[in-house]
Scaffold this motif. Structure first.
Motif, PDB file in Angstrom:
ATOM      1  N   PRO A   1      37.038  15.195  25.011  1.00  0.00           N
ATOM      2  CA  PRO A   1      37.280  16.337  24.106  1.00  0.00           C
ATOM      3  C   PRO A   1      38.399  17.231  24.627  1.00  0.00           C
ATOM      4  N   VAL A   2      39.414  17.442  23.809  1.00  0.00           N
ATOM      5  CA  VAL A   2      40.548  18.281  24.196  1.00  0.00           C
ATOM      6  C   VAL A   2      40.858  19.255  23.062  1.00  0.00           C
ATOM      7  N   LYS A   3      41.581  20.313  23.409  1.00  0.00           N
ATOM      8  CA  LYS A   3      41.959  21.331  22.439  1.00  0.00           C
ATOM      9  C   LYS A   3      43.429  21.670  22.585  1.00  0.00           C
ATOM     10  N   GLY A   4      43.937  22.371  21.581  1.00  0.00           N
ATOM     11  CA  GLY A   4      45.274  22.939  21.660  1.00  0.00           C
ATOM     12  C   GLY A   4      46.401  21.931  21.789  1.00  0.00           C
ATOM     13  N   GLY A   5      46.245  20.774  21.166  1.00  0.00           N
ATOM     14  CA  GLY A   5      47.323  19.794  21.191  1.00  0.00           C
ATOM     15  C   GLY A   5      47.386  18.942  22.434  1.00  0.00           C
TER      16      GLY A   5
ATOM     17  N   GLN B   1      48.458  18.496  28.688  1.00  0.00           N
ATOM     18  CA  GLN B   1      48.760  19.588  27.775  1.00  0.00           C
ATOM     19  C   GLN B   1      50.272  19.721  27.598  1.00  0.00           C
TER      20      GLN B   1
END
Length: 757
Positions: free
Chosen positions: A47-51, A62
């Protein structure tokens, strides 16, 4: 697979694994021939966020070039947040500072394989096919179990392969993306500090290549050789130190979700007592008190009969819990005493032969019966963990979901028990694993999780933080088992050990742990009871080492270095006794029995050479011990001051395989020595009339700064697979000190803690 099916399968495999460890049997024949489960890609994407772009189950990139690394192990002062990040940074070719840790999801790829494999009861010198088959089978079962746990000095050992592979695979994908972008070959490219460089001068950052790389097949990862390491092997500063110095570090006890209430317990005064009634209105009338609860029915196998008080501050909850009027029913252990425990141990050793963990030659043969006999009996007490951070857990039960904030060594087990207590699926439980203010095995237990969830269930969705008092932590621990050991040795005309017969007795931690945390009955032998006895390196032709498991009404648990913590004291003290009986130097005596153990010899020689000669009125004591794959020798410089034992200096040599971070290894040796020295000089839990007699640091002392010796660490150079570091420094210190005391006094101290009177 549903969460409930996953839990059922885990219980089935654990039961089979327990049989496999005890009897080295096959788990399931059809399953056993399948290839081992891979550890690179999780059951769902990271699970990752922000692109951010996930390149495998362990790491993501990132946009600013920061590497997100899934961390499956708990940081409790042993330095894994640094050491494990170094493994990935090395293979990925990024600066260590560019790695940001995120908590690993509950996925099987993060399970601890090495810890379970190390539980097999094989002698270190055994390299036969049976051992290889058993290790392969248990490793395969461990991959299926996927138990996320930190313990057994296994974090770097377990992470050495999968975390390096995660970094190497990601690096290969990024290079492949650059090659595709430049129409280049891999041979034309190199990587450094988060960038890919072409031989003609072109360069591209990892971040710019991440999206293209994510869809590429990395193929079989090629790991660096030790000669190529740029980071591994360097004494790098710990990454968690600044936040602990400036106060930004967040431990379990620091969790502060909005609207949080506090809870304190009213626990029984005697072992096994059951709460029959309490006067809730008395507590409810006190300021800030919200609820008074009987937790006994809700805790299942984690049951300890108790009441809980919930209030708007912990102090108010504590005050109300302490003054809560209660009535108790006496349990079967209401008259238990330490004297009774050891008397039972003696009776068991008189009556039972026990399970033989290792045997060679004939200890009862006629050729040794006529030789000189030396006997001794040693004992060790129950010990508390006494971590600086008291037991705690924060839980919220709301809308059919459970959220935990916990300083735990076993997040996977914590999630399972929280789900069981709350009556939800494991998939409906989330956990934030915070820093641990000391673990030492106490936080392998999840009793505090069960209690916190049981309380939160009755608090209308509000998060609740449960905190034990220091006295409760001491009086209601899962203790290091007490133990009794007997030795019979025969010496030939030259004083050499012709036969070695060792029988010991203690409770089984593993039996209790499986029952408490998985609802499984304990069965078969337990390697932890005899480790450090049956696996001695000394070349003695005739040996027999056996152990008798004692049923225990005292709750026992894993304690730093487990069975090695007392068995090393027994074994290394008795070796010293035999050297004295033979009229020989204790170092030369050991060296003569290590002619085919060159690594042990090198460690022993290094420690003795660095220690030099003891100053006047001081004495040196020596001990050598192997545990968790590492070999440690210690020389303790001891004197007597006002009738008390004073340790001035400890030289500690260790061969732990390849040293990932020498700085952390030195810190862990210092920590292990001080931890073990606290136990050696003052640690003791005693029972009288069913009650623990100790309660806080005034009567369960730990080493003060003014008592701490200088510790010098020697790390033996090696290119072998990394082994354990967090625990191997603890076992040798007690026998090293005891052996020095014998030189000073002529008195052999055979019981812990070491007392001259």
């Amino acid at each position: 697979m549903t969460a409930n099916t996953s839990t059922a399968r885990r219980r089935f495999l654990l039961k089979g694994l327990g049989l496999g460890v005890a009897g080295v049997g096959a788990l399931v024949l059809g399953w056993g021939v399948l290839p081992p489960r891979q550890r690179l890609h999780g059951s769902s994407p990271l699970p990752v966020k922000g692109g951010a772009v996930a390149l495998n189950g362990w790491l993501a990139l990132q946009a600013d070039g920061t590497v997100l690394l899934a961390m499956p192990r708990s940081e409790m002062g042993q330095g894994v947040y640094t050491a494990l990040a170094m493994l990935v940074a090395e293979e990925l070719d990024v600066p260590l500072a560019s790695i940001t840790l995120v908590q690993a999801p509950m996925d099987k790829i993060f399970g601890n394989v090495a810890m379970l494999v190390d539980g097999l009861p094989f002698h270190p010198d055994d390299n036969g096919r049976l051992k290889q088959l058993a290790q392969w089978t248990v490793a395969k079962a461990a991959r299926e179990l996927g138990v996320i746990v930190t313990g057994g000095s296994s974090s770097v050992k377990d992470g050495w392969q999968p975390m390096r592979e995660a970094g190497a695979c990601a690096r290969a994908m990024l290079v492949a993306a650059a090659c595709a972008q430049w129409s280049a070959t891999v041979a034309q490219c190199r990587t450094q500090d988060g960038e890919v460089f072409h031989a003609d001068g072109r360069r591209a950052s990892y971040a710019s290549l991440a999206s293209r790389a994510a869809v590429l097949d990395p193929g079989q990862p090629v790991l660096k050789s030790p000669a190529q390491f740029r980071l591994i092997g360097k004494a790098v500063a710990r990454r968690d130190t600044p936040s602990k110095v400036n106060g930004r570090a967040v431990f379990g006890i620091d969790a502060r979700p909005p609207g949080m209430l506090y809870a304190a317990l009213h626990l029984p005064r005697r072992l096994g007592d059951t709460l029959s009634s309490f006067d809730a209105p008395v507590a409810l009338a006190m300021p800030g008190v919200k609820k008074v609860l009987d937790l006994t029915p809700a805790l299942g196998q984690h049951r300890i009969s108790c009441a809980a008080v919930v209030a708007d501050t912990w102090w108010r909850a504590k005050q109300a819990a302490a003054t809560l009027p209660t009535q108790w029913r006496a349990g079967a252990q209401s008259h238990l005493s330490s004297a009774e425990v050891f008397a039972d141990f003696a009776r068991l050793l008189d009556a039972e032969a026990g399970h033989v963990y290792h045997a060679s030659g004939e200890v009862d043969g006629k050729h040794v019966q006529a030789l000189r006999q030396v006997t001794a009996e040693y004992r060790a007490p129950f010990l508390a963990h006494a971590a600086m951070e008291p037991v705690n857990c924060t839980a919220q039960v709301k809308d059919g979901k459970v959220h935990l904030w916990a300083s735990t060594q076993a997040p996977g087990i914590a999630v399972d028990v929280a789900a069981k207590v709350a009556g939800v699926a494991s998939g409906d439980v989330t956990i934030e694993v915070l820093l641990l203010g000391g673990g030492f095995g106490r936080r392998l237990e999840v009793d505090m999780v069960a209690q916190a969830v049981a309380i939160a269930l009755q608090c209308e969705g509000a998060p609740v933080q449960l905190i034990w008092t220091r006295e409760q932590d001491t009086k209601h621990d899962m203790y290091r088992p007490a133990a009794l050991a007997r030795f019979v040795a025969r010496l030939d005309a030259q004083g050499r050990i012709a036969s070695w017969d060792n029988q010991s007795v203690s409770a089984s931690i593993t039996h209790q742990y499986l029952q408490r945390n998985f609802g499984l009955p304990g069965m078969g032998p337990d390697k932890t009871t005899a480790e450090g006895e049956f696996d001695l390196p000394y070349e003695i032709a005739n040996q027999r080492i056996a152990h008798v498991i004692a049923d225990s009404s005292v709750p026992v648990g894993y304690w730093r270095s487990v069975g090695h913590s007392h068995n090393a004291f027994f074994k290394e003290s008795f070796v010293d006794e035999l050297a004295h009986a033979a009229g020989q130097d204790e170092v030369a005596y050991r060296r003569a029995m290590l002619q085919h153990h060159r690594r042990h010899l090198a460690v022993l020689d290094a420690a003795v050479a660095r220690a030099g000669s003891a100053p006047a009125s001081h004495a040196h004591g020596v001990a050598l011990h192997q545990s968790f794959g590492s070999i440690v020798a210690q020389v303790a410089q001891v004197s007597l001051e006002n009738g008390e034992i004073r340790v001035h200096r400890v030289v500690c040599a260790i061969d732990c395989g390849l040293a990932v971070n020498p700085n952390i290894i030195a810190q862990q040796m210092e920590s292990s020595v001080l931890f073990g020295l606290s136990a050696a000089l003052g640690g003791e839990i005693t029972f009288k009339d069913g009650k623990v007699e100790q309660g806080n640091f005034h009567d369960y002392p730990v080493l003060r700064m003014g008592q701490a010796p200088e510790v010098e660490t020697i790390i033996i150079a090696s290119a072998a697979h990394p082994q354990g570091v967090g625990e191997p420094g603890t076992p040798p210190i007690a026998p090293a000190v005891a052996n020095a005391v014998f030189k000073l006094t002529g008195k052999r101290l055979r019981s812990l803690p070491l007392r001259l009177g």
